[in-house]
Design a protein around this motif. Structure first.
Motif, PDB file in Angstrom:
ATOM      1  N   PRO A  88       0.564  -1.171  -0.206  1.00  0.00           N
ATOM      2  CA  PRO A  88      -0.324   0.110   0.073  1.00  0.00           C
ATOM      3  C   PRO A  88       0.743   1.130   0.490  1.00  0.00           C
ATOM      4  O   PRO A  88       1.948   1.420   0.317  1.00  0.00           O
ATOM      5  CB  PRO A  88      -0.944  -0.063   1.498  1.00  0.00           C
ATOM      6  CG  PRO A  88      -0.968  -1.255   1.546  1.00  0.00           C
ATOM      7  CD  PRO A  88       0.426  -2.066   1.565  1.00  0.00           C
ATOM      8  N   GLY A  89       0.709   2.271  -0.478  1.00  0.00           N
ATOM      9  CA  GLY A  89       1.137   3.842  -0.785  1.00  0.00           C
ATOM     10  C   GLY A  89       0.624   4.372   0.907  1.00  0.00           C
ATOM     11  O   GLY A  89       2.532   5.006   1.064  1.00  0.00           O
ATOM     12  N   ASP A  90      -0.002   3.835   1.666  1.00  0.00           N
ATOM     13  CA  ASP A  90      -0.068   4.552   3.306  1.00  0.00           C
ATOM     14  C   ASP A  90       1.183   3.753   3.681  1.00  0.00           C
ATOM     15  O   ASP A  90       1.266   2.645   3.911  1.00  0.00           O
ATOM     16  CB  ASP A  90      -1.312   4.064   3.896  1.00  0.00           C
ATOM     17  CG  ASP A  90      -1.463   5.234   5.441  1.00  0.00           C
ATOM     18  OD1 ASP A  90      -1.578   6.034   5.564  1.00  0.00           O
ATOM     19  OD2 ASP A  90      -1.503   3.883   6.085  1.00  0.00           O
ATOM     20  N   ALA A  91       2.053   5.096   4.981  1.00  0.00           N
ATOM     21  CA  ALA A  91       3.507   4.410   5.432  1.00  0.00           C
ATOM     22  C   ALA A  91       2.841   2.913   6.571  1.00  0.00           C
ATOM     23  O   ALA A  91       3.506   2.136   6.647  1.00  0.00           O
ATOM     24  CB  ALA A  91       3.645   5.349   5.596  1.00  0.00           C
ATOM     25  N   HIS A  92       1.230   3.585   7.275  1.00  0.00           N
ATOM     26  CA  HIS A  92       1.208   2.481   8.455  1.00  0.00           C
ATOM     27  C   HIS A  92       0.380   1.247   7.711  1.00  0.00           C
ATOM     28  O   HIS A  92       0.850  -0.250   7.518  1.00  0.00           O
ATOM     29  CB  HIS A  92      -0.057   2.735   8.686  1.00  0.00           C
ATOM     30  CG  HIS A  92       0.441   3.852   9.980  1.00  0.00           C
ATOM     31  ND1 HIS A  92      -0.111   5.249  10.991  1.00  0.00           N
ATOM     32  CD2 HIS A  92       1.401   4.604  10.236  1.00  0.00           C
ATOM     33  CE1 HIS A  92       0.240   5.573  11.446  1.00  0.00           C
ATOM     34  NE2 HIS A  92       1.689   5.849  11.108  1.00  0.00           N
ATOM     35  N   ALA A  93      -0.517   1.315   6.276  1.00  0.00           N
ATOM     36  CA  ALA A  93      -0.863  -0.361   5.861  1.00  0.00           C
ATOM     37  C   ALA A  93       0.743  -0.655   4.925  1.00  0.00           C
ATOM     38  O   ALA A  93       0.194  -1.827   4.938  1.00  0.00           O
ATOM     39  CB  ALA A  93      -1.447   0.564   5.011  1.00  0.00           C
ATOM     40  N   ARG A  94       1.635   0.517   4.557  1.00  0.00           N
ATOM     41  CA  ARG A  94       2.870  -0.846   4.038  1.00  0.00           C
ATOM     42  C   ARG A  94       3.450  -2.082   5.127  1.00  0.00           C
ATOM     43  O   ARG A  94       3.399  -2.032   4.931  1.00  0.00           O
ATOM     44  CB  ARG A  94       3.426   0.742   3.843  1.00  0.00           C
ATOM     45  CG  ARG A  94       4.591   0.073   2.830  1.00  0.00           C
ATOM     46  CD  ARG A  94       5.601   0.952   2.058  1.00  0.00           C
ATOM     47  NE  ARG A  94       6.710   0.715   1.405  1.00  0.00           N
ATOM     48  CZ  ARG A  94       5.960   0.995   0.068  1.00  0.00           C
ATOM     49  NH1 ARG A  94       5.735   1.147  -0.321  1.00  0.00           N
ATOM     50  NH2 ARG A  94       6.721   0.730  -0.541  1.00  0.00           N
ATOM     51  N   ARG A  96       2.374  -2.571   8.034  1.00  0.00           N
ATOM     52  CA  ARG A  96       1.342  -3.941   8.081  1.00  0.00           C
ATOM     53  C   ARG A  96       1.389  -5.267   7.571  1.00  0.00           C
ATOM     54  O   ARG A  96       1.518  -6.449   7.790  1.00  0.00           O
ATOM     55  CB  ARG A  96      -0.062  -3.335   8.114  1.00  0.00           C
ATOM     56  CG  ARG A  96      -0.299  -2.605   9.990  1.00  0.00           C
ATOM     57  CD  ARG A  96      -1.659  -2.647  10.350  1.00  0.00           C
ATOM     58  NE  ARG A  96      -2.795  -1.838   9.001  1.00  0.00           N
ATOM     59  CZ  ARG A  96      -2.773  -0.434   8.695  1.00  0.00           C
ATOM     60  NH1 ARG A  96      -2.548   0.028   9.770  1.00  0.00           N
ATOM     61  NH2 ARG A  96      -3.831  -0.512   7.704  1.00  0.00           N
ATOM     62  N   SER A 161      -1.992  -7.990  -0.948  1.00  0.00           N
ATOM     63  CA  SER A 161      -0.890  -7.303  -0.578  1.00  0.00           C
ATOM     64  C   SER A 161       0.286  -8.419  -0.535  1.00  0.00           C
ATOM     65  O   SER A 161      -0.224  -9.978  -0.791  1.00  0.00           O
ATOM     66  CB  SER A 161      -0.468  -6.216   0.435  1.00  0.00           C
ATOM     67  OG  SER A 161      -0.089  -7.214   1.943  1.00  0.00           O
TER      68      SER A 161
END
Length: 215
Positions: A88-94, A96, A161
């Motif tokens: 993912p692009g979002d740092a937190h989602a990345r 995870r 992912s």
């Protein structure tokens, strides 16, 4: 420079998509990157040329523009970080998604491999039948937790992912057992991943190696 990976010349899984080069093939297909495959015999895997790439004499390896990598987790993470589509692009989602990669390899896979290896190495031993419930119980503990987390969602944490890629390749090792049957959402989870065009391309490419040798 085109990526080159290594794979079994004669796969012990008989083309069922469980050899670990499948993970790398699938990742490269998901991000749309071409790759070459160098097939190795079991003897060649122990030769100095391959040991220089993979110190433990296993497959797969990954080579590109002077970089050589081994271990599927490291390879898939490298691919995912270099190309869009698997993180993912979002740092937190990345972060995870990376955690799910590690969960697949460090938490879910070990008891599955231990159970599988026991069948090969101990199947004829008198204690094997008594030991199996313990091994099954360890696998069930991981499957129950994963099933609970997945719930009614398509994927455990947002969109598909690299974490799902790794987790599904681990779970597929159980497809010929009844261990998944207790969890109504896990086989559909696997099936959703297997329906992805990138998965099909990777599977077909790996299976073609076995099919060619089986003729």
């Amino acid at each position: 420079m085109t990526v080159t990976i290594t794979a079994f010349e004669s796969s012990p899984d008989r083309g069922r998509g469980q050899a670990r080069d499948m993970r790398v093939r699938w990742a490269l297909e998901e991000v749309g990157q071409p790759y070459d495959v160098r097939l190795l015999s079991f003897a060649a895997m122990k030769e100095p040329a391959h040991i220089a790439l993979q110190p433990f004499g296993q497959i797969p390896t990954y080579e590109e523009d002077g970089l050589a990598l081994f271990e599927t987790g490291a390879i898939v993470l490298h691919i995912a970080e270099r190309h869009p589509g698997l993180l993912p692009g979002d740092a937190h989602a990345r972060a995870r998604a990376v955690a799910w990669m590690f969960a697949a390899l460090n938490t879910v896979e070990p008891p599955i491999i231990e159970r599988e290896a026991a069948g090969y190495a101990e199947g004829d031993k008198p204690w094997h039948r008594e030991r199996m419930p313990m091994l099954d119980g360890r696998v069930h503990a991981r499957l129950q937790a994963l099933s609970h987390r997945l719930g009614d969602a398509e994927w455990p944490d947002g969109a598909f992912s690299a974490g799902d890629l790794m987790m599904v390749t681990v779970l597929r090792r159980l497809e010929r057992t009844d261990l998944l049957d207790a969890y109504a959402n896990l086989r559909p989870y696997i099936a959703r991943a297997e329906a992805r065009p990138a998965y099909r391309r990777a599977f077909d490419a790996q299976h073609a190696v076995f099919a060619r040798l089986a003729r």
